[in-house]
Design an enzyme around this catalytic site. Sequence first.
Site, short mmCIF file in Angstrom:
data_model
loop_
_atom_site.label_atom_id
_atom_site.label_comp_id
_atom_site.label_asym_id
_atom_site.label_seq_id
_atom_site.Cartn_x
_atom_site.Cartn_y
_atom_site.Cartn_z
N ASP A 13 -16.52 39.57 -0.15
CA ASP A 13 -14.87 39.78 -0.29
C ASP A 13 -14.49 39.41 1.16
O ASP A 13 -14.99 39.75 2.10
CB ASP A 13 -14.81 41.25 -0.47
CG ASP A 13 -13.38 41.78 -0.77
OD1 ASP A 13 -12.37 41.11 -1.36
OD2 ASP A 13 -13.21 42.40 0.29
N ASP A 39 -15.52 46.23 0.48
CA ASP A 39 -15.26 47.55 1.06
C ASP A 39 -14.17 48.16 0.24
O ASP A 39 -13.96 49.30 0.62
CB ASP A 39 -14.73 47.27 2.49
CG ASP A 39 -13.49 46.67 2.68
OD1 ASP A 39 -13.13 45.73 1.86
OD2 ASP A 39 -12.64 47.31 3.29
N ASP A 54 -13.37 46.24 -5.22
CA ASP A 54 -14.47 45.63 -5.36
C ASP A 54 -15.62 46.39 -6.07
O ASP A 54 -16.87 45.88 -6.34
CB ASP A 54 -15.01 45.39 -3.69
CG ASP A 54 -13.91 44.63 -3.01
OD1 ASP A 54 -13.48 43.60 -3.59
OD2 ASP A 54 -13.96 44.96 -1.79
#
Length: 809
Positions: A508, A708, A712
């Site tokens: 990410d 995080d 996600d």
Amino acid sequence: MTSSHARSDAVGADSVRDPAGSSLESGACTLCELPTPADPVTDADVEGAFCCRGCLDVHRTLEAADDVDDTAIRDRLEGESSSLDDLEGEDAFLAVEGMHCGTCEAFLESRATDAQGVRGAEASYATDTLRLVYDPDALEPEHLPEVVSGYGYEARDRGERRDEEPRDAALVKFLIGGGMFGMMVMIWYAVFLYPTYFGYEALADFGSYDGYYVAVNIWLMTTFVLFYTGLPILRGAYVSLRAGMPNMDLLVSLAALGAYAYSTLAMGLGRTDLYFDVSVAVVLVVTAGSYYEGRIKRRAAGLLSDLTEAQVDEARRADTGDTVPISAVDPGDRLLVRPGERVPLDGTVREGRAAVDESLVTGESLPVEKAVGDPLRGGTVVTDAPIVLAVGDDAESTHDRLVSLLWSIQSSRPGAQRLADKLATIFVPLVLALATVATALLLATGSALSTAFLVGLTVVIVSCPCALGLATPLAIASGVQNAARRGIVVAAETIFEAAPEIDVVVLDKTGTLTEGSMSVDAVHTVGGIDADDLLRRAAAVESLSEHPIGAAVVDAVEADGESGLVPADVNGFERHPRGVSARVDGDRVVAGHPDCCRELGQSVPSQLESRIDSIRKSGAVPVVVAWNGRARGVIAVGDAPREEWQEAVATLADGREVVVLTGDEGAAADQFRDVDGVDEVFAGVPPEAKAETVRRLRSRGSVAMVGDGSNDAPALAAADVGIALGSGTELATDAADAVVVSDDLGLVAETFDVAAATNRRIRQNLGWAFVYNAVAIPLAITGLLNPLFAAVAMATSSLLVVLNSARSL
């Protein structure tokens, strides 16, 4: 200051396509199945219609994977989807205590579906979760836990907060209930029975206490150990019989009960060849392994607390100001959302203009400006001005869809099962068949009943899978400890099986490759203006704003310890469509978008325009500061990449493909494209599509996801391995298999190293356990071992597994 500072500068035009406003709906996105706008995103070379450009690009790229059978990919993905998705009814997710193997899953699913009103059930012992699809007309939600509770299982609503049992409670039960009485049994054996077995006198003089009295005491203490400490094992055996799936608990129970029954009968007949010690040893060794495994599972048992708490239960009607439950809101209703409040449901802005923080839902740090006609996602936060929302046709929340998606993923069966569990259905019947055949042959050849029974019992005892049962949990416990010493918290045991096989690592962007928060990157001035003075003037204006970018400017001054130098004479504050202004020390200071400055009569010098363009190209947001008729400088505000990110990516790329996944587009994503180690960047991907993107990437092999944010979490749970950074939301850390506490990206690669070393240790332990059984079982069948020596051999095998697991990785 409004959020045009952010999204309008950092994101391309395609990103304004947002499925949340149901007034724009016309169909479902081909990739993520979210509603598409009335004019869906399409492309001539791609089949399907999409909610955004990001979904289209993911579909195009992953549908065109080279050398991959498209039909096989689709079959694999469809095979992994839950069979419950096609059932009609309401979803419910229960946390179930007491599950410890695949047999428990089958038993609970069978009990649930036998209940009236339950249409389907799916259990996962890896996450202690049971998903139910039920008829709300036949069953009340509060009665669902009663459907499966019992037989040692206790169910409750998964979102319900509850004080956890002290972590050492299981250990106390093991030490007091089993260890103390088991030790007393072994003391009686050591001082009285063992010497007599070898023809010696007892080590102690019991005076008037005869051997029968000693045997009765041993029997009482063994009974306690077997039926108290060993109760979970016996229950597991019973469940395996009910489910028709023989497991290791069944073999352990037969060994312990067989030795106990034989010894009880022998004691009643006055014999001294008693094997109560075998029952005690079997129960205590297996219970110790179960305790270690339970500790690992408790680390993985999260309650999705931050998203659950963030769910909105009430809404405020715009016309009357009354607060009503979400269930009373209908499509088309007008709702008022004040600054600092969460948007209760998806819909469209009807009145007002405000900056909206979408970080909990999308994970992207840049706030988004919302004006009349723009879509709003349920679960986002209005930051700086009130707005009126028109509820969409479905009257649902993007935030709640994320919660439901994560629950569905976590309640599905884990992708990897322990090798011992996989072999149990073969190993257990095989051992029982060998023991039965050996006993029958001895009886057929004229052997005494006691002799034949002892041989069969010895086969079961010597094959009792203590070493096999300890092989995985002890190696895992060692791996968890080694990881913890490096600042890595292991949350799910499956990481040790899956991580060494990872082919694709998905990273990410926001909060993982970047710092995840807005900050001032640079200050550029013209005309000899002092940069510190420009920053202080901007901070003076922004201190009256509630905008996140304005807060970053104020934080930059305070971080330098100059908060006292911010001009005190600030008045006449005004909020404009693309910026803010106020009178600072007599000058009207404007801070915001270049167009806002021009609209307020402030010219922007050409030399400053080039700076603005370069800031935009870098993915940051330009905040122009002007007074007395012209712009004096520009402040670059953005989410800076982590210092160590390139080195970390290079390490992860060794033997693996690295993919960057982000909801941002344009310069914010482009800065990661032409970097050594990064194979692909998927930009503009909405949060609901991240999990689907991970699933499709699995056509290239096993996938690890590193993130995080709460958005996600479904992707972290859908991946073969999920790794969260410690600064992430609680939802992300709950969904992950491992958490890097220090936020050091370099530790992500170390996580793979620890997992690989632990996996080797597991295989070594299992290899030894099977070699032991391959040698010991034939010896037992031929009568070369008796139950006592079988128990000693079993304990020795377990000791070797313990010693191997204790070695440093």
